[in-house]
Write an enzyme that holds these catalytic residues in place. Structure first.
Site, PDB file in Angstrom:
ATOM      1  N   ARG A  75      43.499  80.171  15.597  1.00 58.18           N
ATOM      2  CA  ARG A  75      44.568  79.630  14.780  1.00 58.18           C
ATOM      3  C   ARG A  75      44.488  78.165  14.357  1.00 58.18           C
ATOM      4  NH1 ARG A  75      50.435  80.696  16.445  1.00 58.18           N
ATOM      5  NH2 ARG A  75      50.604  79.698  14.538  1.00 58.18           N
ATOM      6  N   GLN A 107      59.104  73.614  12.091  1.00 59.83           N
ATOM      7  CA  GLN A 107      58.638  74.557  13.283  1.00 59.83           C
ATOM      8  C   GLN A 107      57.157  74.811  13.253  1.00 59.83           C
ATOM      9  OE1 GLN A 107      61.259  78.674  12.807  1.00 59.83           O
ATOM     10  NE2 GLN A 107      61.594  77.317  10.835  1.00 59.83           N
ATOM     11  N   HIS A 127      58.771  73.458  17.506  1.00 58.25           N
ATOM     12  CA  HIS A 127      58.137  74.568  18.197  1.00 58.25           C
ATOM     13  C   HIS A 127      56.664  74.115  18.706  1.00 58.25           C
ATOM     14  CE1 HIS A 127      60.114  77.970  15.684  1.00 58.25           C
ATOM     15  NE2 HIS A 127      61.060  77.566  16.788  1.00 58.25           N
ATOM     16  N   CYS A 169      43.567  72.526  34.265  1.00 60.43           N
ATOM     17  CA  CYS A 169      44.335  71.261  34.582  1.00 60.43           C
ATOM     18  C   CYS A 169      43.763  70.461  35.813  1.00 60.43           C
ATOM     19  CB  CYS A 169      45.959  71.686  35.099  1.00 60.43           C
ATOM     20  SG  CYS A 169      46.842  70.610  35.643  1.00 60.43           S
ATOM     21  N   THR A 212      61.542  78.723   5.546  1.00 57.52           N
ATOM     22  CA  THR A 212      61.746  79.046   6.803  1.00 57.52           C
ATOM     23  C   THR A 212      62.654  80.579   6.583  1.00 57.52           C
ATOM     24  OG1 THR A 212      62.027  76.840   7.389  1.00 57.52           O
ATOM     25  CG2 THR A 212      63.072  78.629   8.781  1.00 57.52           C
ATOM     26  N   ASN A 237      62.826  78.467  -1.130  1.00 59.55           N
ATOM     27  CA  ASN A 237      61.802  79.639  -0.605  1.00 59.55           C
ATOM     28  C   ASN A 237      61.584  80.787  -1.615  1.00 59.55           C
ATOM     29  OD1 ASN A 237      61.315  82.262   1.007  1.00 59.55           O
ATOM     30  ND2 ASN A 237      62.064  81.142   2.832  1.00 59.55           N
ATOM     31  N   PRO A 238      60.711  81.295  -1.741  1.00 62.70           N
ATOM     32  CA  PRO A 238      60.390  82.127  -2.954  1.00 62.70           C
ATOM     33  C   PRO A 238      61.221  83.710  -2.577  1.00 62.70           C
ATOM     34  CG  PRO A 238      58.393  82.135  -1.571  1.00 62.70           C
ATOM     35  CD  PRO A 238      59.214  81.027  -1.024  1.00 62.70           C
ATOM     36  N   GLU A 239      61.608  83.889  -1.464  1.00 60.78           N
ATOM     37  CA  GLU A 239      62.368  85.129  -0.934  1.00 60.78           C
ATOM     38  C   GLU A 239      63.759  84.887  -0.423  1.00 60.78           C
ATOM     39  OE1 GLU A 239      60.908  87.860  -1.463  1.00 60.78           O
ATOM     40  OE2 GLU A 239      58.876  87.042  -1.837  1.00 60.78           O
TER      41      GLU A 239
HETATM   42  P1  NAD Z   1      57.798  82.698   8.990  1.00 57.32           P
HETATM   43  O1  NAD Z   1      56.693  83.106   9.052  1.00 57.32           O
HETATM   44  O2  NAD Z   1      58.846  83.785   9.929  1.00 57.32           O
HETATM   45  O3  NAD Z   1      58.541  82.768   7.364  1.00 57.32           O
HETATM   46  C1  NAD Z   1      58.050  82.184   6.608  1.00 57.32           C
HETATM   47  C2  NAD Z   1      59.032  81.843   5.496  1.00 57.32           C
HETATM   48  O4  NAD Z   1      58.021  81.219   4.264  1.00 57.32           O
HETATM   49  C3  NAD Z   1      59.322  83.175   4.754  1.00 57.32           C
HETATM   50  O5  NAD Z   1      60.890  83.229   4.564  1.00 57.32           O
HETATM   51  C4  NAD Z   1      58.651  83.238   3.315  1.00 57.32           C
HETATM   52  O6  NAD Z   1      59.564  83.736   2.345  1.00 57.32           O
HETATM   53  C5  NAD Z   1      58.445  81.723   3.228  1.00 57.32           C
HETATM   54  N1  NAD Z   1      57.430  81.217   2.203  1.00 57.32           N
HETATM   55  C6  NAD Z   1      56.215  82.084   1.867  1.00 57.32           C
HETATM   56  N2  NAD Z   1      55.539  81.238   1.134  1.00 57.32           N
HETATM   57  C7  NAD Z   1      56.090  80.211   0.744  1.00 57.32           C
HETATM   58  C8  NAD Z   1      55.980  79.227  -0.136  1.00 57.32           C
HETATM   59  N3  NAD Z   1      54.609  79.103  -0.977  1.00 57.32           N
HETATM   60  N4  NAD Z   1      56.821  78.050  -0.186  1.00 57.32           N
HETATM   61  C9  NAD Z   1      57.829  78.202   0.251  1.00 57.32           C
HETATM   62  N5  NAD Z   1      58.104  79.187   1.519  1.00 57.32           N
HETATM   63  C10 NAD Z   1      57.555  79.952   1.599  1.00 57.32           C
HETATM   64  O7  NAD Z   1      57.979  81.219   9.500  1.00 57.32           O
HETATM   65  P2  NAD Z   1      58.955  80.535  10.153  1.00 57.32           P
HETATM   66  O8  NAD Z   1      60.288  80.881   9.831  1.00 57.32           O
HETATM   67  O9  NAD Z   1      58.537  79.210  10.235  1.00 57.32           O
HETATM   68  O10 NAD Z   1      58.774  80.936  11.822  1.00 57.32           O
HETATM   69  C11 NAD Z   1      57.931  81.722  12.499  1.00 57.32           C
HETATM   70  C12 NAD Z   1      57.411  81.086  13.729  1.00 57.32           C
HETATM   71  O11 NAD Z   1      55.940  81.068  13.533  1.00 57.32           O
HETATM   72  C13 NAD Z   1      57.660  79.587  13.968  1.00 57.32           C
HETATM   73  O12 NAD Z   1      57.972  79.719  15.460  1.00 57.32           O
HETATM   74  C14 NAD Z   1      56.510  78.863  13.886  1.00 57.32           C
HETATM   75  O13 NAD Z   1      56.341  77.814  14.855  1.00 57.32           O
HETATM   76  C15 NAD Z   1      55.492  79.918  13.698  1.00 57.32           C
HETATM   77  N6  NAD Z   1      54.301  79.535  12.826  1.00 57.32           N
HETATM   78  C16 NAD Z   1      53.982  78.445  12.493  1.00 57.32           C
HETATM   79  C17 NAD Z   1      52.798  78.142  11.511  1.00 57.32           C
HETATM   80  C18 NAD Z   1      52.327  76.931  11.067  1.00 57.32           C
HETATM   81  O14 NAD Z   1      52.150  75.869  12.015  1.00 57.32           O
HETATM   82  N7  NAD Z   1      51.614  76.749   9.875  1.00 57.32           N
HETATM   83  C19 NAD Z   1      52.200  79.237  10.732  1.00 57.32           C
HETATM   84  C20 NAD Z   1      52.894  80.540  11.227  1.00 57.32           C
HETATM   85  C21 NAD Z   1      53.793  80.716  12.228  1.00 57.32           C
HETATM   86 ZN    ZN Z   2      48.718  71.725  36.741  1.00 59.71          ZN
END
Ligand code: NAD
Ligand code: ZN
Length: 273
Positions: A75, A107, A127, A169, A212, A237-239
């Site tokens: 990742r 996050q 996060h 560590c 989010t 958000n698109p959704e």
């Molecule tokens: P999520 O994956 O649960 O949700 C993503 C949200 O983004 C959804 O609501 C979706 O509709 C929206 N989305 C999709 N495409 C978009 C766009 N182009 N513009 C705006 N919005 C868009 O993510 P979350 O709510 O952030 O939480 C999930 C967890 O996953 C968190 O704990 C985070 O730390 C972790 N995470 C982080 C990353 C990263 O660092 N990039 C990636 C994946 C997951």
């Molecule tokens: Zn240690």
């Protein structure tokens, strides 16, 4: 831009209050980093498929630290190859315009806000942050930069003896862990700036939520706090999602439906013009 949104932003622009931006995986989706809800999310170990909610846990790390590291290093490699987008850049503009009236709570662990140019001091990574590791046994050795590992990896790249040595560590000889909050762990101030994030929410005149899903706890607390206080609330958000529902159920709220790269530049322009 819709009239109600433009009115809300004009009002906020006319005031001297603080702006809190809360971002999730959606803002980095257009940089090519998959969100957790996408189809690409699973990880294969032997003959079993695991979802992020299973991989990103302390329980999994205790059972199979090498596999958890392999997943994270893959990742991280995706994050490293990604570039900040127009959405990230718009938030840098906003910080420049607002200075210490700006706070960013993210996050995301991907480092794209930092690479775009947002300041460390005003960015709370609730996060965690892929740039850091810490002792998996919390032996007191403290946070360290992610060691210099080969970061261009595929899903099949094995964890080498050299990788493992670098992830050991120096304090206790156990595994280091990624500096990220796992699904079976709790927010705190020391690692994840929980109190600082809530304080920023209390002070905010506008909460701007981007990408989010509302599936995590502290972001929802921030959303509900803003709603109770009568803070202006805009959700990009698109959704549909729980933040959009909050925004649509208050006077100074708006669900700006669409992608971050399409919506944020115009929103920031309206806030800073
Ligand atoms: P999520 O994956 O649960 O949700 C993503 C949200 O983004 C959804 O609501 C979706 O509709 C929206 N989305 C999709 N495409 C978009 C766009 N182009 N513009 C705006 N919005 C868009 O993510 P979350 O709510 O952030 O939480 C999930 C967890 O996953 C968190 O704990 C985070 O730390 C972790 N995470 C982080 C990353 C990263 O660092 N990039 C990636 C994946 C997951
Ligand atoms: Zn240690």
């Amino acid at each position: 831009m819709e009239e109600k949104l433009s009115q809300i932003l004009a009002e906020v622009r006319g005031e001297t209050g603080n702006v809190l931006v809360l971002t999730g995986a959606g803002i980095s989706a257009e940089s090519g980093i998959p969100t957790f809800r996408g189809k690409e999310g699973y990880w294969v170990v032997g003959s079993r498929n695991y979802m992020p909610e299973q991989m990103a846990t302390n329980a999994m790390f205790r059972t199979n630290p090498a596999e958890v590291w392999r997943w994270y290093l893959y990742r991280f490699s995706v994050c490293r190859s990604a570039q900040p987008n127009e959405g990230h850049r718009a938030l840098v503009e906003l910080e420049r315009a607002l200075d210490d009236r700006f706070t960013l709570v993210t996050q995301n662990i991907d480092g794209l806000h930092r690479r775009a140019g947002n300041s460390e001091a005003r960015t709370y990574c609730i996060h965690g942050d892929a740039a850091w590791v810490r002792c998996g046994a919390e032996c007191g050795a403290g946070k360290k930069p992610l060691p210099d590992l080969q970061l261009i990896r595929s899903k099949d790249t094995p964890l080498s003896a050299d990788d493992q040595a670098k992830l050991t560590c120096s304090g206790c000889g156990g595994w280091m862990r990624p500096h990220v909050l796992w699904f079976d762990e709790y927010y705190d101030e020391e690692n994840y700036r929980m109190d600082s994030a809530l304080r920023a929410a209390q002070k905010a005149r506008l909460l701007l939520v981007v990408g989010t899903s509302g599936a995590t706890n502290l972001p929802m607390q921030i959303g509900r706090l803003a709603w109770r206080q009568g803070t202006a609330l805009v959700d990009v958000n698109p959704e549909p999602n729980p933040f959009a529902e909050l925004a649509e159920s208050c006077d100074r709220g708006f669900f700006a439906r669409g992608n971050a790269t399409a919506r944020l530049p115009e929103i920031v322009k309206a806030l800073t013009a």
